[in-house]
Scaffold this motif. Structure first.
Motif, mmCIF file in Angstrom:
data_model
loop_
_atom_site.group_PDB
_atom_site.id
_atom_site.type_symbol
_atom_site.label_atom_id
_atom_site.label_comp_id
_atom_site.label_asym_id
_atom_site.label_seq_id
_atom_site.Cartn_x
_atom_site.Cartn_y
_atom_site.Cartn_z
ATOM 1 N N GLN A 76 0.563 -0.993 0.096
ATOM 2 C CA GLN A 76 0.106 -0.082 -0.341
ATOM 3 C C GLN A 76 0.926 1.183 -0.023
ATOM 4 O OE1 GLN A 76 -2.370 -0.501 3.532
ATOM 5 N NE2 GLN A 76 -3.772 -1.283 2.319
ATOM 6 N N PRO A 77 0.864 2.635 -1.196
ATOM 7 C CA PRO A 77 1.504 3.989 -0.613
ATOM 8 C C PRO A 77 1.283 4.495 -0.136
ATOM 9 C CG PRO A 77 0.181 3.166 -2.565
ATOM 10 C CD PRO A 77 -0.288 2.237 -2.300
ATOM 11 N N GLN A 78 -0.111 4.335 0.738
ATOM 12 C CA GLN A 78 -0.384 5.168 1.553
ATOM 13 C C GLN A 78 -0.554 4.435 2.961
ATOM 14 O OE1 GLN A 78 -0.760 8.308 0.465
ATOM 15 N NE2 GLN A 78 -0.146 8.258 -1.296
ATOM 16 N N ILE A 79 -0.746 5.502 3.978
ATOM 17 C CA ILE A 79 -1.117 4.607 4.984
ATOM 18 C C ILE A 79 -2.712 4.720 5.690
ATOM 19 C CG2 ILE A 79 -0.904 5.404 7.411
ATOM 20 C CD1 ILE A 79 2.139 6.149 7.037
ATOM 21 N N GLN A 80 -2.593 4.127 5.504
ATOM 22 C CA GLN A 80 -4.576 3.381 6.164
ATOM 23 C C GLN A 80 -4.967 2.778 7.666
ATOM 24 O OE1 GLN A 80 -5.832 1.837 2.406
ATOM 25 N NE2 GLN A 80 -4.952 2.810 1.085
ATOM 26 N N LEU A 81 -5.922 2.356 7.987
ATOM 27 C CA LEU A 81 -6.014 1.760 8.658
ATOM 28 C C LEU A 81 -5.565 0.344 8.400
ATOM 29 C CD1 LEU A 81 -9.694 2.988 10.433
ATOM 30 C CD2 LEU A 81 -7.751 3.442 10.766
ATOM 31 N N GLY A 82 -4.659 -0.163 9.421
ATOM 32 C CA GLY A 82 -4.099 -1.618 9.783
ATOM 33 C C GLY A 82 -3.373 -2.002 8.292
ATOM 34 N N SER A 83 -2.649 -0.412 7.947
ATOM 35 C CA SER A 83 -1.063 -0.227 8.039
ATOM 36 C C SER A 83 0.290 -0.738 8.650
ATOM 37 C CB SER A 83 -0.795 0.704 6.661
ATOM 38 O OG SER A 83 -1.804 1.297 5.908
ATOM 39 N N PHE A 84 0.303 -1.423 7.620
ATOM 40 C CA PHE A 84 1.727 -1.578 8.227
ATOM 41 C C PHE A 84 3.103 -0.790 7.881
ATOM 42 C CE2 PHE A 84 6.351 -4.815 8.744
ATOM 43 C CZ PHE A 84 5.865 -4.410 9.930
ATOM 44 N N ILE A 85 3.628 0.001 9.001
ATOM 45 C CA ILE A 85 3.942 1.422 9.225
ATOM 46 C C ILE A 85 5.676 1.371 9.384
ATOM 47 C CG2 ILE A 85 2.267 2.837 8.304
ATOM 48 C CD1 ILE A 85 2.675 3.580 11.059
ATOM 49 N N GLN A 86 7.069 2.610 8.462
ATOM 50 C CA GLN A 86 8.070 1.999 9.043
ATOM 51 C C GLN A 86 8.176 3.709 9.515
ATOM 52 O OE1 GLN A 86 10.518 -0.588 7.090
ATOM 53 N NE2 GLN A 86 12.671 0.272 7.874
ATOM 54 N N LEU A 87 9.501 3.636 10.461
ATOM 55 C CA LEU A 87 10.092 4.859 11.050
ATOM 56 C C LEU A 87 11.732 4.427 10.337
ATOM 57 C CD1 LEU A 87 9.603 8.185 11.001
ATOM 58 C CD2 LEU A 87 9.662 7.595 13.924
ATOM 59 N N PRO A 88 12.390 5.218 9.829
ATOM 60 C CA PRO A 88 13.838 5.123 10.078
ATOM 61 C C PRO A 88 14.209 4.759 11.577
ATOM 62 C CG PRO A 88 13.478 6.588 8.366
ATOM 63 C CD PRO A 88 12.406 6.651 9.471
ATOM 64 N N PRO A 89 15.366 4.679 11.669
ATOM 65 C CA PRO A 89 16.072 4.788 12.810
ATOM 66 C C PRO A 89 16.204 6.414 13.440
ATOM 67 C CG PRO A 89 16.918 2.798 10.948
ATOM 68 C CD PRO A 89 16.340 4.355 11.280
ATOM 69 N N TRP A 90 16.424 6.513 15.154
ATOM 70 C CA TRP A 90 16.514 7.420 15.115
ATOM 71 C C TRP A 90 17.946 8.182 15.139
ATOM 72 C CZ3 TRP A 90 14.926 5.690 20.009
ATOM 73 C CH2 TRP A 90 13.331 5.330 20.372
ATOM 74 N N SER A 91 19.155 7.232 14.839
ATOM 75 C CA SER A 91 20.193 7.971 14.479
ATOM 76 C C SER A 91 20.593 8.103 12.632
ATOM 77 C CB SER A 91 21.555 6.787 14.686
ATOM 78 O OG SER A 91 21.020 5.608 13.567
ATOM 79 N N GLN A 92 18.871 8.071 12.111
ATOM 80 C CA GLN A 92 19.436 7.843 10.878
ATOM 81 C C GLN A 92 18.720 9.353 10.272
ATOM 82 O OE1 GLN A 92 19.524 4.277 7.890
ATOM 83 N NE2 GLN A 92 20.822 3.937 9.746
ATOM 84 N N GLY A 93 17.542 10.008 11.447
ATOM 85 C CA GLY A 93 16.315 10.652 10.630
ATOM 86 C C GLY A 93 14.931 10.264 11.530
ATOM 87 N N GLY A 94 15.222 8.979 12.306
ATOM 88 C CA GLY A 94 13.407 8.937 12.676
ATOM 89 C C GLY A 94 12.903 9.658 13.759
ATOM 90 N N ALA A 95 13.623 10.588 14.898
ATOM 91 C CA ALA A 95 13.500 11.556 15.631
ATOM 92 C C ALA A 95 13.555 12.816 14.817
ATOM 93 C CB ALA A 95 14.168 11.585 16.743
ATOM 94 N N LEU A 96 12.075 13.362 15.666
ATOM 95 C CA LEU A 96 12.529 14.841 14.642
ATOM 96 C C LEU A 96 13.285 16.059 15.935
ATOM 97 C CD1 LEU A 96 8.974 15.438 14.295
ATOM 98 C CD2 LEU A 96 10.543 14.643 12.430
ATOM 99 N N ALA A 97 13.661 16.808 15.216
ATOM 100 C CA ALA A 97 14.932 17.846 16.118
ATOM 101 C C ALA A 97 14.534 19.175 16.140
ATOM 102 C CB ALA A 97 16.406 17.832 15.270
#
Length: 204
Positions: free
Chosen positions: A183-204
């Protein structure tokens, strides 16, 4: 757009009132580790805010005993109050390599995860699975806080979740998650991923 935290931001595990941020409705909000005795109350909050079908309090307690970095309490201090109140929590499954493989194969029992698939306290995980978040209006705001609280041990772990609610979908989009799968868009039931915090997964 996300920006990696500097390495010194992740080196020390810091949390509590000294790391507070503004709450959008006023006052200050911060994270802290829970006491073991607070797990039943967090379970009640989970059922009230997300789903009555969520895992049992006994399962939550077992995961917390296995790795106490699995839970972080959100406290809110209102401007006219002397004492903070618990308004939510973050909970993670710190997956080892076998746990990550089970998650990707969708064979992981997310309601009652086997402890054998979780990294114990003090061991770097292969990935972090967001088990549940109760943090209305705060998910994106507290992302740098949770990264600093958990520190370097977790900095290189990719972060995964399943979208269970509409609020969760909006929070995931706002925090920079991307759909993981067909699925290209995030919907209910979607499996989603964020990069590691060391690679930008945390907002500064």
């Amino acid at each position: 757009m996300t920006k990696p935290l500097e390495s010194h931001d992740l080196r020390e595990r810091v949390w509590g009132q000294s790391e507070s941020v503004d709450h959008p409705d006023g006052g200050k909000v911060w994270l802290r580790p829970p006491e073991f005795s607070e797990i039943p109350a967090l379970h009640r909050l989970l059922h009230a805010e997300i789903s009555q079908d969520a895992g049992s309090a006994e399962t939550m307690a077992a995961v917390f005993a296995h790795n106490r970095d699995s839970f972080w309490v959100v406290e809110h201090l209102l401007p006219d109050s002397a004492h903070p109140v618990v308004v939510g929590f973050y909970s993670f499954l710190p997956l080892n390599a076998a746990g990550l493989a089970a998650l990707k194969a969708q064979t992981l029992d997310r309601a009652a995860p086997p402890l054998s698939l979780l990294a114990p306290f003090g061991e770097a995980p292969a990935a972090l699975y967001i088990w549940a978040i109760v943090a209305r209006k705060l998910v994106r705001r507290l992302m740098p806080s949770i990264a600093r609280a958990m520190g370097l041990l977790y900095a290189d772990a990719p972060i995964f979740a399943f979208v269970a609610t509409e609020d969760g979908r909006k929070a995931g989009v706002g925090a920079g998650f991307a759909a993981s799968g067909e699925q290209p868009q995030i919907q209910l039931g979607s499996f989603i991923q964020l990069p590691p915090w060391s690679q930008g997964g945390a907002l500064a």
